[in-house]
Design a protein around this motif. Structure first.
Motif, PDB file in Angstrom:
ATOM      1  N   TYR A 268      94.956 -28.194  32.006  1.00  0.00           N
ATOM      2  CA  TYR A 268      94.823 -27.692  33.369  1.00  0.00           C
ATOM      3  C   TYR A 268      95.416 -26.291  33.510  1.00  0.00           C
ATOM      4  CZ  TYR A 268      93.678 -32.579  33.465  1.00  0.00           C
ATOM      5  OH  TYR A 268      93.120 -33.781  33.157  1.00  0.00           O
TER       6      TYR A 268
ATOM      7  N   GLN B 195     101.106 -22.965  35.347  1.00  0.00           N
ATOM      8  CA  GLN B 195     101.990 -23.842  36.098  1.00  0.00           C
ATOM      9  C   GLN B 195     103.242 -24.123  35.263  1.00  0.00           C
ATOM     10  OE1 GLN B 195      99.788 -27.267  37.301  1.00  0.00           O
ATOM     11  NE2 GLN B 195     100.891 -27.418  39.242  1.00  0.00           N
ATOM     12  N   LYS B 196     104.347 -24.368  35.950  1.00  0.00           N
ATOM     13  CA  LYS B 196     105.602 -24.657  35.259  1.00  0.00           C
ATOM     14  C   LYS B 196     105.420 -25.859  34.317  1.00  0.00           C
ATOM     15  CE  LYS B 196     110.516 -24.758  36.444  1.00  0.00           C
ATOM     16  NZ  LYS B 196     111.030 -25.973  35.855  1.00  0.00           N
ATOM     17  N   GLY B 197     105.891 -25.729  33.092  1.00  0.00           N
ATOM     18  CA  GLY B 197     105.811 -26.841  32.140  1.00  0.00           C
ATOM     19  C   GLY B 197     104.485 -26.919  31.405  1.00  0.00           C
ATOM     20  N   ALA B 198     103.553 -26.021  31.715  1.00  0.00           N
ATOM     21  CA  ALA B 198     102.253 -26.047  31.028  1.00  0.00           C
ATOM     22  C   ALA B 198     102.067 -24.754  30.242  1.00  0.00           C
ATOM     23  CB  ALA B 198     101.127 -26.213  32.043  1.00  0.00           C
ATOM     24  N   ASP B 199     101.039 -24.718  29.444  1.00  0.00           N
ATOM     25  CA  ASP B 199     100.716 -23.500  28.696  1.00  0.00           C
ATOM     26  C   ASP B 199      99.282 -23.611  28.196  1.00  0.00           C
ATOM     27  OD1 ASP B 199     100.929 -21.068  27.180  1.00  0.00           O
ATOM     28  OD2 ASP B 199     103.090 -21.442  27.067  1.00  0.00           O
TER      29      ASP B 199
END
Lengths: 350, 350
Positions: B134, B138-142
């Motif tokens: 996704y 967003q925080k915590g994603a990459d």
């Protein structure tokens, strides 16, 4: 999710054994895998004897089996799982890397990866128009206002790409840059990746309809210094780009989302970075190529499509890097192999 | 989500008042809306006086304001909100239908719709390659393995389409067929809808960067028997198809996903079905049209693109149904209006 009725004899679970001791892996998966037939393929580079617990309906394939069918295809490392795809006789394949265990919900119950993948494959996909409420065929969901009625039947889903909790599927630079980052976000959704959208298919947790797309999942592109770490490999990324193209051309769908697996740490991303990370450079060549590819109408099955792509790879990407030429050769050889295996023992009921 | 720093003077909240008493709507939204400027637009068909609670920084627009700028554009029903888009001077617009209230998390805390929409618009979009985890920003994603590095900067996000809990945004037939169905699935994700993927944009809960895409959000297609129910309207679906096309052409992104709003029941879907449901038929003509449209390189801003699309609509869809010809005329008139309003009072800092 509502459980689809899965016929046990329609599914093969394929496991690539990269490490010799599969005991904890198999025990973690036992509640989910026990009713299915397993194909375990031993990495041909692995010297030690495999340790596999009792009580599974399984066939083991090793280097000698591979040598019997092809000496030119590279089945080393994670690529050994493709040998399992080749020898399977089942309609559906579910493949999970051996550093993954079942993910659990808040109450400690296991998410049933196989049931979710088969549900994704059984229910239609909707590549021609995006549904903002995700999979419209899932219980409690539907097509939103504005979704054309003529497209609501959907098309056959060929590939279901699952995701990862804990250690996400990042490349070596990302993993090295964020060594402490873990994926804790469970997104309860599955969606069809739209027509013509390119995507990075991961081989860590994937399922597919072998009858329609099997020949398009092959070990083609191998990096010279490729090790036994997922973050170094590009074989699944490359074959995923091809497979998505084939699905788009044949009017088949590709879904991404649930099920998740819990992925444990393995290896040292920073070590990987010390090598020249060729994959990064190659991908920059690959994207414009795949954007430009148009398959001819005469290509009506996956085998045809792969041969067409191989010819274009040879012509357009071959001059860029010899690895692409080798990938093209491997794709041609794969289709030859696939056809040979199919004709030697036709799939029952196909 | 991490809260973006939102400058209050960058955002206008636009509310179309379809019902006269906005008391409970405004009170529910007060904690979120109170710091922003509101544009309330009264449905020109609504006879009764509006009831709006005190304590908001707001401007109210009514039929007389509309009549001053255009007598040919239809601002009735839900379309009155477009008048708010026209008169706003802000960079970002957030629009929510007046039958929606803030959704709450498990602990009873409100989801901050404005913060999430602005975050979606502020962070880049990634339309050229699908990220399986996704929104990578967003925080915590990459970005996952295989995502080309050259595409990781992303592009400007122009539109953020939010979703609905409780009553989902279904069309009249679906709603009538499943009168008891409510959407309880909160999917904590936002994603970029890929390049060239068509989608049903809903006007119920939407935000956009007015500076770059404002002219492409207009009241164009109106069904003859269209009432005051969302499930009957196609104006947002039609302008959404145009806006997505414009975004694709201009290299802008469209996101879909969080934030959700809680949508209350209103109206009777079965009543709607008694009318001839023209929207269904029109959509079948619309999809092949939008699949075939290619905008010229000379169209470099949203206004140009809308005029190009209008000309093609007139030529290709006009003969199919007079409503399309009227939509094309409305699009041309909208661009004229937009330019007139812009030149009369240029957006500060634009």
């Amino acid at each position: 999710m509502s459980h689809p009725i899965i016929k046990d004899d329609e599914v093969d679970i394929v496991v690539a054994a990269i490490q010799p001791d599969l005991t904890s892996f198999m025990e973690e998966w036992r509640p989910i895998f026990c009713r299915f037939h397993l194909i375990i393929v031993k990495d041909p580079d692995l010297q030690k004897e495999l340790i596999i617990p009792e009580g599974f309906n399984m066939d083991l394939y090793t280097k000698s089996d591979m040598d019997r069918v092809s000496t030119s295809i590279l089945f080393t490392g994670y690529s050994c799982r493709y040998f399992g795809y080749l020898v399977s006789k089942k309609k559906y394949i579910v493949a999970v890397d051996d550093d993954c265990i079942p993910a659990k919900d808040g109450k400690g119950f296991l998410f049933d990866v196989v049931a979710q993948h088969i549900s994704n494959l059984r229910l239609p996909a909707t590549p021609f128009f995006f549904n903002t409420l995700y999979d419209p065929f899932q219980k409690g969901a539907d097509f939103v206002r504005g979704y054309p009625f003529s497209l609501r039947n959907g098309v056959k889903c060929a590939i279901s790409c699952g995701l990862w909790l804990n250690l996400a599927d990042y490349d070596a630079p990302t993993q090295a840059l964020k060594p402490g980052e873990r994926n804790a976000r469970y997104v309860d959704a599955v969606l069809t990746v739209p027509l013509k959208a390119m995507m990075p298919l991961s081989g860590i947790n994937v399922a597919f309809n072998r009858e329609v797309i099997g020949p398009a999942l092959f070990p083609g592109l191998h990096l010279a210094g490729e090790g036994k770490q997922r973050w170094e490999t590009v074989e699944d990324i490359w074959c995923g780009m091809c497979a998505k193209l084939v699905c788009d051309h044949l009017g088949l769908g590709v879904k991404s989302g649930v099920p998740y697996v819990w992925r444990n740490d393995r290896g040292d991303a920073i070590e990987t970075l010390k090598k020249e990370w060729l994959g990064m450079k190659l991908m920059e060549e690959v994207v414009p190529f795949f954007q430009s590819v148009r398959l001819p109408r005469t290509a009506v099955v996956a085998e045809d499509c792969v041969l067409e792509i191989a010819a274009m790879v040879k012509e357009k990407l071959g001059p860029v890097d010899p690895l692409f030429g080798q990938a093209a050769d491997a794709m041609v050889e794969w289709v030859r192999l696939w056809k040979a295996v199919e004709s030697a023992s036709p799939t029952p009921g196909a």
